[in-house]
Design a protein around this motif. Structure first.
Motif, PDB file in Angstrom:
ATOM      1  N   ALA A   2       0.839  -1.212  -0.015  1.00  0.00           N
ATOM      2  CA  ALA A   2       0.131   0.124   0.089  1.00  0.00           C
ATOM      3  C   ALA A   2       0.813   1.341   0.092  1.00  0.00           C
ATOM      4  O   ALA A   2       1.778   1.578   0.914  1.00  0.00           O
ATOM      5  CB  ALA A   2      -0.871  -0.026   1.225  1.00  0.00           C
ATOM      6  N   ARG A   3       0.617   2.325  -0.908  1.00  0.00           N
ATOM      7  CA  ARG A   3       1.474   3.274  -1.146  1.00  0.00           C
ATOM      8  C   ARG A   3       1.238   4.454  -0.369  1.00  0.00           C
ATOM      9  O   ARG A   3       2.087   4.892   0.730  1.00  0.00           O
ATOM     10  CB  ARG A   3       1.541   3.565  -2.603  1.00  0.00           C
ATOM     11  N   PRO A   4       0.143   5.184  -0.689  1.00  0.00           N
ATOM     12  CA  PRO A   4       0.034   6.194   0.228  1.00  0.00           C
ATOM     13  C   PRO A   4       0.074   6.308   1.632  1.00  0.00           C
ATOM     14  O   PRO A   4      -0.916   5.311   2.082  1.00  0.00           O
ATOM     15  CB  PRO A   4      -1.310   7.093  -0.506  1.00  0.00           C
ATOM     16  N   PHE A   6      -0.485   9.085   4.052  1.00  0.00           N
ATOM     17  CA  PHE A   6      -1.226  10.139   4.395  1.00  0.00           C
ATOM     18  C   PHE A   6      -2.588  10.099   3.969  1.00  0.00           C
ATOM     19  O   PHE A   6      -2.833   9.995   2.814  1.00  0.00           O
ATOM     20  CB  PHE A   6      -0.445  11.690   4.197  1.00  0.00           C
ATOM     21  N   ARG A   7      -3.420  10.680   4.792  1.00  0.00           N
ATOM     22  CA  ARG A   7      -4.820  10.607   4.347  1.00  0.00           C
ATOM     23  C   ARG A   7      -5.130  11.970   4.935  1.00  0.00           C
ATOM     24  O   ARG A   7      -5.103  12.401   6.241  1.00  0.00           O
ATOM     25  CB  ARG A   7      -5.625   9.624   4.702  1.00  0.00           C
ATOM     26  N   LEU A  22      -2.139   7.047   8.509  1.00  0.00           N
ATOM     27  CA  LEU A  22      -2.254   5.660   8.499  1.00  0.00           C
ATOM     28  C   LEU A  22      -0.956   5.030   8.388  1.00  0.00           C
ATOM     29  O   LEU A  22      -0.616   4.759   7.168  1.00  0.00           O
ATOM     30  CB  LEU A  22      -3.251   5.345   7.349  1.00  0.00           C
ATOM     31  N   GLU A 173       7.614   5.520  -5.158  1.00  0.00           N
ATOM     32  CA  GLU A 173       5.875   5.543  -4.975  1.00  0.00           C
ATOM     33  C   GLU A 173       5.641   6.492  -3.709  1.00  0.00           C
ATOM     34  O   GLU A 173       4.301   5.859  -2.803  1.00  0.00           O
ATOM     35  CB  GLU A 173       5.367   4.349  -5.150  1.00  0.00           C
TER      36      GLU A 173
END
Lengths: 219, 205
Positions: A2-4, A6-7, A22, A173
């Motif tokens: 899973a890359r991103p 920050f949300r 996260l 990424e």
């Protein structure tokens, strides 16, 4: 993977910026803090990414291995001092294990580069030769190598910060926020670096298909 | 560069960034969506506020075709490198050794790698009491006389030559102290004082 990491939470336009984090690495970091032997899981997760980043920066297999080894040894030794700053109030200064690790790698690579400048016999390797050839599909493999070689050279010709930002974005990424954390710049500055880097690559790829390969000069 | 020129490049950069988010998300299907968190809504940068630009206006800014093509090329063609497996395993061993050396200081009080071991020693021995017998039954655990605490034995403690056998020997020695002639004499004197009358106890020697 899973890359991103920050949300952004809350209303996109009206609310103050909030970064709900996260950090997928948190359980592994906590386990490694309890028992350093558990650091291996973090190592396995990131060894290829750190090596890749170092290889793009240094252009040399041995130097990249050295930088990778120093990065992980340093991360293990300093893990108790790692401070995850990923609460909403941390805002743009948010940091995760991944960001922290790449900061260590970036510092180590900078030292390595300074050392390489003092020892100019360092040879820049042609990385595409290191790609594993597929013996069953020689023709397609040759095309892939050519394309990868062009992309590599186009990125290699960029000034240091633009190249670094593009490599972190496309190879590792990382999100823009993470790259900002690694490079110690604002998100806006990273966005502009990426945009300008891509424009330069576009010009290079558009004009340079017939261009003969030339050795890279690193910033 | 003029202020307006800087604003324009920042808006273009934002559009590019959004495009990259979508592009890389597509290239990596195991993204945050699969975790139920959804794509990240972005806050409005200061220059959009300053210029009175809304998200819809940014969306209308066309992405440069060259940038789009370059992004796709880099996503597809930029190689990723993996270190040799030999190097990876060698470094893993070095890290494991370093981690093992980090274990040692924990012996001073850490709990890493430690196990709780209850030694096979009578309760009374650890409590400093006589061995249980009909005359002196073993006391039940109580707040004043708790059950023996388990001993924390970690790898580092074992490395400092304190073995289970050693710990058992110490416990046995503590139990034996009360069986020595001196201890028996002290207990006898103590019991004689208990049996003496209050009047005798009050008289000066």
């Amino acid at each position: 993977m899973a890359r991103p990491v920050f949300r952004r939470s809350g209303a996109a336009e009206s609310a103050a910026p909030r970064i709900a984090h996260l950090d997928l690495d948190r359980p592994l970091v906590e386990a490694a803090l309890r028992d350093p032997a558990r650091f291996e899981a973090l190592y396995r997760r990131y060894v290829a990414q750190v090596y890749s980043f170092a290889f793009y920066e240094l252009g040399n297999h041995h130097a990249a291995e050295d930088a990778t080894a120093r990065t992980f040894m340093s991360a293990l030794a300093n893990l108790p001092r790692f401070d995850e700053r990923a609460r909403p109030e941390d805002g743009e200064g948010a940091s995760t294990f991944k960001v922290w690790l790449f900061q260590i790698a970036r510092n180590g690579i900078a030292n390595e580069r300074r050392s390489a400048r003092r020892h100019p016999e360092t040879v820049l390797e042609e990385p595409i030769a290191a790609m594993i050839a597929d013996p069953l599909n020689v023709e397609e493999d040759a095309v892939r190598r050519d394309e990868a070689s062009l992309a590599w050279r186009a990125v290699g010709r960029l000034p240091g910060d633009r190249r670094r930002a593009l490599v972190l974005r496309f190879v590792n990424e990382l999100s823009t926020a993470e790259i900002a954390g690694v490079m110690g710049r604002s998100e806006g500055a990273i966005r502009v670096l990426l945009h300008r880097g891509l424009r330069a690559v576009a010009r290079d790829l558009g004009a340079g298909s017939a261009e003969s390969p030339e050795p890279r000069r690193r910033a | 560069m003029t202020l307006l020129g800087r604003d324009v490049i920042e808006v273009e950069a934002l559009v590019t960034d959004r495009y990259l988010d979508a592009l890389l998300m597509e290239a990596d299907p195991v993204g945050p969506d699969s975790m139920g968190t959804g794509p990240s809504p972005r806050r409005r940068p200061w220059f959009m506020t300053a210029l009175g630009l809304g998200a819809d206006q940014v969306a209308r800014v066309q992405l440069d075709s060259g940038v789009r093509l370059a992004s796709e090329r880099l996503t597809r063609d930029l190689p990723r490198f993996h270190p040799s497996f030999r190097f990876e395993e060698r470094l893993a061993v070095r890290l494991a050794e370093a981690a093992a050396s980090m274990h040692l200081p924990l012996a001073a009080g850490g709990e890493s790698g430690a196990r709780l071991v209850t030694l096979p020693v009578p309760t009374s021995a650890l409590a400093g009491d006589q061995p249980a017998s009909d005359e002196h039954p073993a006391r039940e655990p109580s707040p004043r006389n708790p059950a023996p605490r388990p001993m924390l034995v970690s790898g580092a403690v074992a490395a400092s030559a304190l073995s289970l056998a050693g710990a058992a020997w110490v416990a046995w020695r503590r139990a034996r102290v009360h069986g020595s002639p001196m201890a028996r004499a002290a207990r006898a004197a103590h019991s004689m004082r208990d049996r003496s009358t209050p009047a005798m106890r009050g008289r000066p020697a």
